[in-house]
Design a protein around this motif. Structure first.
Motif: not given
Length: 263
Positions: A188-200
């Motif tokens: 599981s990963v919280d894909t809705h978080r707005d406060d994480r760093g950039p993801l490629l």
């Protein structure tokens, strides 16, 4: 102070596969490390000789091991992961342990429902026997050629198998395959978080193990988030893309992505 990049290998591949990336990134001014999974030996041959330390190791234990590695650095690093390493990279980013993450052909996180036939075939050596959840499983050269080397000349696939292939724990594949039926799935990963760093997210068009459609589905799961998520696809590459002769293309793209984000 130099920014640190931690490289995370995937299932069936030794961390030595990241050596060219480490040298390349260090020439660009980064510090790097590529620690193995719990139970890995220092070299691929040594791991092949005795892989019992990995038996029963799952996604949570691997994530915890890398969490400890990142915490010891003093500041959240960039993480770059391949396959299950890409899944772990997403978990570390979501939990705030990394400042940015690049996930190359990442194993499916919970919520992805597409199930291509080639993914099932690549997983069959493990999932065909429930007892493998507590074991380590090695691929044959033929299985490696299908799962990793299908976009390569057979001779190059055989060379990569000899250099980097190691047995891997079966548990992560069982955890990924049952995730959508498990309330607190390790994938599981919280894909809705707005406060994480950039993801490629990086997809390979000829990948049998994590087909591009799976990576695109992961990108869609992140759509509700306001955080920076980018998807890049290489149509002619397979699952070996980070460590075959074309590795430099992906490494340069990752460096450019980090530069554009001030990292």
């Amino acid at each position: 102070m130099k920014r640190h990049v931690v490289f995370i290998h995937g299932l069936w591949i030794h961390s030595a596969s990241w050596a060219p990336w480490q040298e390349h990134f260090e020439k660009e001014g980064y510090e790097t490390s590529a620690p193995g999974w719990p139970g890995d030996a220092e070299t691929a041959p040594a791991t092949r000789e005795d892989s019992t330390g990995m038996a029963g190791v799952g996604v949570d234990r691997i994530t915890d091991a890398y969490t400890d590695v990142l915490a010891a650095l003093g500041a959240p690093p960039v993480v770059v992961g391949h396959s299950f390493g890409g899944l772990i990279a997403q978990k570390l980013l979501e939990r705030g342990h990394a400042t940015a993450a690049a996930a190359i052909s990442p194993a499916p996180i919970k919520g992805i429902r597409v199930l291509p036939l080639s993914l099932l075939r690549s997983s069959f050596p493990v999932l065909s026997d429930p007892r493998n959840k507590q074991r380590t499983v090695a691929l044959t050269e033929k299985q490696f050629a299908y799962s990793f080397g299908n976009a390569l000349p057979r001779a190059e696939s055989a060379e990569l198998y000899e250099r980097f292939a190691i047995p891997g724990p079966g548990r992560p594949l069982f955890e990924a395959s049952s995730a959508n039926f498990t309330r607190r799935a390790p994938t599981s990963v919280d894909t809705h978080r707005d406060d994480r760093g950039p993801l490629l997210l990086v997809a390979a068009g000829k990948d049998h193990t994590v087909p591009a459609v799976v990576v695109r589905a992961a990108h869609q799961l992140y759509a509700p988030s306001a955080a920076d998520t980018e998807l890049v696809e290489y149509p002619e590459r397979g699952h070996s893309a980070p460590f075959d002769q074309g590795w430099r293309t992906l490494a340069d793209a990752a460096l450019d992505w980090l530069t554009r984000r001030g990292l």
